[in-house]
Write a protein that holds these residues in place. Structure first.
Motif, PDB file in Angstrom:
ATOM      1  N   THR A  79      50.410  83.208   5.291  1.00 23.02           N
ATOM      2  CA  THR A  79      51.250  84.169   5.998  1.00 23.02           C
ATOM      3  C   THR A  79      51.773  83.604   7.309  1.00 23.02           C
ATOM      4  OG1 THR A  79      49.974  85.974   5.041  1.00 23.02           O
ATOM      5  CG2 THR A  79      51.322  86.501   6.956  1.00 23.02           C
ATOM      6  N   LEU A  80      50.932  82.909   8.053  1.00 24.98           N
ATOM      7  CA  LEU A  80      51.326  82.417   9.370  1.00 24.98           C
ATOM      8  C   LEU A  80      52.411  81.351   9.269  1.00 24.98           C
ATOM      9  CD1 LEU A  80      50.730  82.508  12.453  1.00 24.98           C
ATOM     10  CD2 LEU A  80      49.162  80.587  12.065  1.00 24.98           C
ATOM     11  N   MET A  81      52.142  80.299   8.525  1.00 22.71           N
ATOM     12  CA  MET A  81      53.080  79.181   8.449  1.00 22.71           C
ATOM     13  C   MET A  81      54.246  79.460   7.507  1.00 22.71           C
ATOM     14  SD  MET A  81      51.946  77.004  10.560  1.00 22.71           S
ATOM     15  CE  MET A  81      53.002  75.619  10.140  1.00 22.71           C
ATOM     16  N   GLY A  82      54.025  80.277   6.526  1.00 22.63           N
ATOM     17  CA  GLY A  82      55.062  80.496   5.518  1.00 22.63           C
ATOM     18  C   GLY A  82      56.031  81.611   5.837  1.00 22.63           C
ATOM     19  N   VAL A  83      55.581  82.617   6.594  1.00 28.90           N
ATOM     20  CA  VAL A  83      56.451  83.775   6.861  1.00 28.90           C
ATOM     21  C   VAL A  83      56.579  84.056   8.359  1.00 28.90           C
ATOM     22  CG1 VAL A  83      56.849  86.230   6.387  1.00 28.90           C
ATOM     23  CG2 VAL A  83      55.799  84.796   4.638  1.00 28.90           C
ATOM     24  N   TYR A  84      55.454  84.213   9.033  1.00 26.52           N
ATOM     25  CA  TYR A  84      55.486  84.687  10.418  1.00 26.52           C
ATOM     26  C   TYR A  84      56.257  83.735  11.337  1.00 26.52           C
ATOM     27  CZ  TYR A  84      53.848  86.280  14.990  1.00 26.52           C
ATOM     28  OH  TYR A  84      53.802  86.714  16.280  1.00 26.52           O
ATOM     29  N   LEU A  85      55.857  82.465  11.360  1.00 26.99           N
ATOM     30  CA  LEU A  85      56.512  81.513  12.279  1.00 26.99           C
ATOM     31  C   LEU A  85      57.966  81.237  11.903  1.00 26.99           C
ATOM     32  CD1 LEU A  85      53.618  79.008  13.072  1.00 26.99           C
ATOM     33  CD2 LEU A  85      54.512  80.860  14.496  1.00 26.99           C
ATOM     34  N   PRO A  86      58.326  81.073  10.596  1.00 22.61           N
ATOM     35  CA  PRO A  86      59.753  80.931  10.270  1.00 22.61           C
ATOM     36  C   PRO A  86      60.588  82.130  10.707  1.00 22.61           C
ATOM     37  CG  PRO A  86      58.424  80.209   8.424  1.00 22.61           C
ATOM     38  CD  PRO A  86      57.481  80.810   9.418  1.00 22.61           C
TER      39      PRO A  86
END
Length: 1045
Positions: A79-86
């Protein structure tokens, strides 16, 4: 990890080898891996990012010798690297750094907070809808386009996909313009090709725009080259660009905290209440004390003609004092109260400090305006909305990466909503903190001219303004690269769906799948935004396209929820159709708030693409919601139609076309469909039906072939309707079934169109003409209208045009107005448009023909039908056997004509069925009142038969030839007179209408007994002999035309 498998030829492994199968089974023991492989196999995918697999080799438990290498990488992003940060990286952008402070200064804290809240609410509601759609199954490449097209169909998907593509492309232009603005104004002003020093007003603005265009084109070319050479470099730099954004925002918050106890020193020089440009002078004072004397400053020299104290100075400069205020008084200074409300400016207005009075002559000319900070554009609330909205876009970044996520159905909702929440908090707090820390004139100073040319948000940052300037420059460059990377892939996804034929070329690319042609088109469109050159002008354009995309995401979710499609089972449960409709309404409202003309342009573009896909696009069936809503609407409409028959005003022929097929299942009378098209012009219901002899089990394939033949002919003749094929043991029953069961609910046919059996006299066609008469009987029994074109092969095709000629109507009996209505409908079609209409009616010698003609002309005038009228008189001897019946018919017609005079002042009354209003004829003997179906028909029995029937009303009452009650089977004297009358009528018709393009005649009713069928057919042959095109018309027993509005 990446697993490499080299598959050997099946020669090396015997087909029944348990070793071989066990080997592959062990390799694919991972449930997730096998599930992913089978998904892409079942969906026909051959090339997927990070997954290039020919799974057919293992799916069938056999080794294919052509399968060589197979690469598999399991999705690994959380979730963090794949959705939140993008999402964070895509949402935070150029507007936050370049326009946020200006928006707060112009709109005030209240106004800006409302704008931020509206925009963030819109994206939050859209994210909720998007989460529901994204968790309702797997979302492959294409992101929002895929979601909308699979939910709303290829037309909406293509239209909105193109809008989203254009929005992303213009976003790239906006980021590039932002980067160039940072470079030329704040980082390296001396790099300007078109020098701006010494220029003012329009000249300076033009020089600035030209610099933006030149440098923008150079940067765009460079970025496009980088994307073309290697996208992997862009992806690797994404984290660097994201780090720049986060560091810049943290620097701003650190600066805000620092202002509470140590505000930075950024003085602003004010003359009267006007803000001065800080360049060109060093001390904010007119004079200073030096060596026990008073000397003038550089500021004095700017406004005065010499450096001496007795110089002639600018009037405004002379009348007002110079003061210096702190540009950033700090969060504890109380400046928030001053910045609460908006301060909208016209282009060229001075940036004035609130609360300071100035001495000025309103009539005095303005001088030295280039020394003051001026408003560069006219500002208003809706402009601020349009400029700000792009800073909340980018919420689709997570859904676009769904193929790379470990658990997309969990990560997309959590990551997207968390990112929107984070960015919304940052934006809302920034509005309040900017208003609480920065002086109003500095906030309204878009380019920082009053604070030594510093970026306004940079003046607030800690430890240095350069942190923001450099950080925002790299973040805008990164965002531009991301846009130029994402937009071509979106266009490629649309092209490969083949919904927009002319875009197919953009589906191709390099050997590795990179969309070369799509990148070229994207760069060309992006150049349009660069040529516009103004960040403030480009931002509302991309706002329109993003808002339209978000609007349809909300619509898709709302429709799927309301329709309760069985496949609608999203894992994300925190959605509701009302929230989706609210989000859709907000998007639509914001579109028109931002710019109503841009909104209309965006809608026109989307509508044009929608219609293009509808007419030219490839047929796609994706189980979309629009099809579901069409079914619901159709069911609702059919239920409404059940409430009662259509009003006379709404009556139109809903036609059942009965055609016959040859041995090859081709239509024998294709011109029947041409005539149908000319009668209908695409309006109302058309059913083209035929019957196949046999049983359903044995002849189903034959019936399907017949159905395809009907559909093909309907498409050729442009007949909009439905085909229907029934299988029956004989043609007679099949035709009867079609007449009985055609249509659905209230949407049923009311008119039957069947061709005249041309070869009925031949012995082999004996059954055909008897079937024809049965059709006449059944339509009469069902109260349906019947149209029988004679010599159908001579009727014009849809491509022919009559440049002149007449459509002649022989009005022998009133049939509810069918004879009047049909020529009107035909003349709406281009084939018959130039033909004139003539109406003939038959009168006896002792009738008042002149009055009848006047009444008929008046009647047609009130019907709004243009036609010539002619009354044809016939001798009593020619129709002596029909005197009584003729009188009845004339009275019926006269009643119709006179009814207008009776109801001229009663416009609320409607014309009802004639048999409801016509009393028994005065000449009818007592006790022989005519029966209800007979009075709309013309009687053709002789006087003796009539009187006999009158004496025995129970045996049938009045008998009319248009109901064909007489006994046709007895070749007696009445039949001879009947044929004589047909002959005389034919002579009159031939005399008047031989050159007519079409003749319409009342069609008599059928004989009640089979023995008289040949006489009936012979009568019609004699009646129409010598006429080229004849349309026999039999009314359905109700009014179909009215004089009322």
């Amino acid at each position: 990890s990446v697993l490499y498998f080299t598959m050997m030829s099946s020669v090396l492994y015997p087909p029944n080898s348990d070793t071989r199968f066990g080997h592959w089974r062990n390799l694919f023991s991972s449930t997730k891996v096998l599930g992913t492989l089978l998904y892409f196999y079942n969906n026909g995918c051959t090339a997927v990012p990070l997954l290039n697999v020919h799974i057919a080799c293992t799916h069938t438990h056999s080794i294919n010798p052509f399968c060589t290498v197979f690469v598999l990488q399991a999705p690994s992003l959380g979730t963090l690297m794949g959705v939140y940060l993008p999402c964070i990286q895509n949402i935070f952008g150029v507007i936050l750094f370049l326009r946020m402070t200006w928006m707060v200064g112009i709109g005030g804290v209240f106004g800006s907070f409302i704008i931020v809240f509206m925009c963030c609410s819109t994206t939050m509601l859209t994210a909720i809808s998007m989460s529901a759609i994204a968790t309702n199954g797997v979302v492959p490449a294409g992101g929002s386009y895929y979601m909308i097209s699979r939910s709303l169909g290829p037309e909406f998907g293509g239209a909105v996909g193109i809008c989203f593509y254009l929005g992303t492309t213009f976003a790239g232009a906006m980021y590039i313009l932002g980067a160039i603005e940072l470079l030329l104004i704040y980082i390296l002003p001396q790099a300007a090709i078109f020098k701006m020093e010494g220029l003012e007003g329009a000249d300076m603005e033009a020089a600035m725009l030209n610099n933006m265009r030149v440098y923008g084109t150079i940067v765009l070319s460079f970025m496009a080259t980088v994307v073309f050479v290697g996208v992997k470099y862009v992806n690797k730099l994404a984290l660097v660009f994201l780090a720049c954004v986060i560091l810049s925002i943290l620097a701003v918050y650190a600066g805000v905290i620092k202002t509470a106890f140590e505000p930075p020193v950024f003085p602003v020089c004010i003359l009267g209440n006007r803000t001065l440009i800080s360049k060109g002078f060093d001390v904010c004072a007119k004079v200073i004390e030096r060596d026990n004397g008073t000397v003038t400053t550089k500021l004095w020299k700017i406004f005065c003609d010499s450096e001496f104290l007795n110089a002639t100075c600018d009037e405004y400069f002379a009348n007002n004092n110079v003061s210096e205020i702190q540009g950033i008084p700090g969060v504890s200074s109380g400046i928030l109260a001053e910045n609460l409300f908006g301060y909208y400016l016209e282009k060229g207005d001075f940036l004035e400090k609130r609360g300071i009075s100035a001495m000025q002559d309103p009539d005095a000319p303005i001088t030295n305006s280039n020394r003051y900070v001026l408003a560069d554009i006219t500002s208003f609330f809706t402009l601020l909305v349009g400029i700000y909205f792009p800073s909340v876009t980018g919420i689709m970044a997570g859904s676009n990466r769904s193929g790379d996520l470990r658990d997309a159905q969990k990560s997309i909702p959590i990551g997207t909503i968390a990112a929107i929440t984070t960015t919304s908090i940052v934006y809302m707090s920034a509005v309040v903190l900017f208003g609480a820390c920065i002086e109003g004139v500095v906030l309204r100073d878009k380019f920082g001219e009053g604070v030594d040319g510093n970026l306004v948000i940079g003046t607030l940052a800690w430890p240095s303004p350069w942190v923001i300037v450099i950080g925002s420059f790299f973040s805008t460059c990164g965002a531009g690269l991301q846009s130029l990377t994402g937009a071509p892939r979106l266009l490629q996804a649309i092209s490969r769906d083949s919904v927009i034929p002319f875009l197919k070329v953009f589906g191709h690319g390099k050997a590795n799948g990179e969309p070369t042609w799509a990148l070229l088109l994207t760069a060309s469109i992006c150049e349009i935004g660069i040529i516009i050159a103004s960040l403030d002008a480009v931002a509302p354009i991309l706002s329109m396209f993003f808002l339209m995309c978000y609007m349809f995401v909300n619509l898709a979710c709302a429709l799927q929820t309301l329709l309760r499609t069985p496949n609608w089972r999203p894992r994300f449960k925190f959605y509701h159709w009302a929230l989706s409709f609210l989000g859709m309404s907000l998007c639509l409202s914001l579109m028109f708030i931002c710019s109503w003309y841009y909104a209309i342009v965006a809608m026109v573009i989307a509508t044009c693409i929608y219609k293009y896909i509808e007419f030219a696009g490839a047929e796609k069936e994706w189980g979309d919601g629009i099809r579901g809503i069409s079914l619901s609407a159709a069911r609702f409409a059919l239920m409404r139609l059940e409430e009662g028959p259509p009003h006379t005003k709404n009556w139109r022929p809903q036609i059942m076309v009965l055609v016959s097929m040859d041995s090859e299942q081709n239509v024998e009378q294709p011109r029947l469909l041409s005539l149908t098209n000319q009668l209908k012009a695409g309006k109302g219901l058309t059913i083209v039906g035929t019957s196949v002899v046999g049983t359903f089990l044995n002849n189903h394939a034959e019936a399907q072939k017949a159905d395809q033949s009907l559909r093909k002919l309907m498409e050729t003749e442009k007949v909009k309707g439905f085909s229907q094929v029934v299988i029956s043991s004989n043609l007679r029953d099949g035709t009867s079934h079609l007449i009985q069961v055609g249509g659905l609910g209230g949407l049923k046919h009311n008119t039957v169109l069947v061709s005249w059996p041309r070869t009925w006299k031949q012995a082999e066609d004996n059954l055909r003409f008897r079937n024809f008469i049965e059709v006449v009987r059944e339509t009469t029994a069902a109260s349906m209208a019947l149209l029988v074109p004679k010599n159908i092969a001579a009727y014009p095709s849809n491509g022919e045009r009559f440049t002149e000629g007449h459509i002649d109507v022989w009005w022998i009996v009133h049939d509810g107005g069918m004879l009047m209505l049909l020529p009107f409908l035909l003349r709406q079609h281009k084939v018959w448009r130039k033909c004139k209409m003539r109406i003939f009616t038959v009168a006896q010698m002792d009738d008042n023909s002149i009055q009848m003609k006047k009444d008929l002309i008046t009647f047609l005038y009130h019907l709004r039908i243009d036609a010539e009228v002619e009354v044809v008189e016939m001798h009593d001897s020619d129709i002596s056997a029909y005197t009584y019946e003729k009188t009845l018919v004339m009275e019926q017609r006269s009643q119709i004509l006179k009814q207008m005079h009776l109801t001229k002042n009663e416009m609320e009354r409607e014309v009802q069925l004639i048999h409801n209003k016509n009393p028994a004829s005065p000449t009818t003997p007592a006790g022989s009142a005519a029966t209800p179906g007979s009075e709309v028909q013309m009687t053709w029995t002789d006087k003796a038969e009539t009187q006999a029937a009158a004496g025995h009303p129970e045996q049938g009452g009045v008998k009319d030839i248009f109901n064909m009650k007489p006994e046709w089977e007895s070749l007696n004297q009445s039949n001879v007179r009947r044929m004589h009358t047909a002959l005389r009528l034919n002579e009159v018709i031939m005399k008047k209408s031989k050159e007519a393009k079409l003749v319409l005649l009342n069609m008599p009713g059928p004989p009640k007994n089979r023995m008289g069928e040949e006489n009936y057919m012979e009568f019609l042959e004699v009646l129409t002999e010598g006429l080229n095109r004849v349309l026999l018309v039999r009314g359905g027993g109700r009014e179909v035309i009215t004089i009322y509005s």
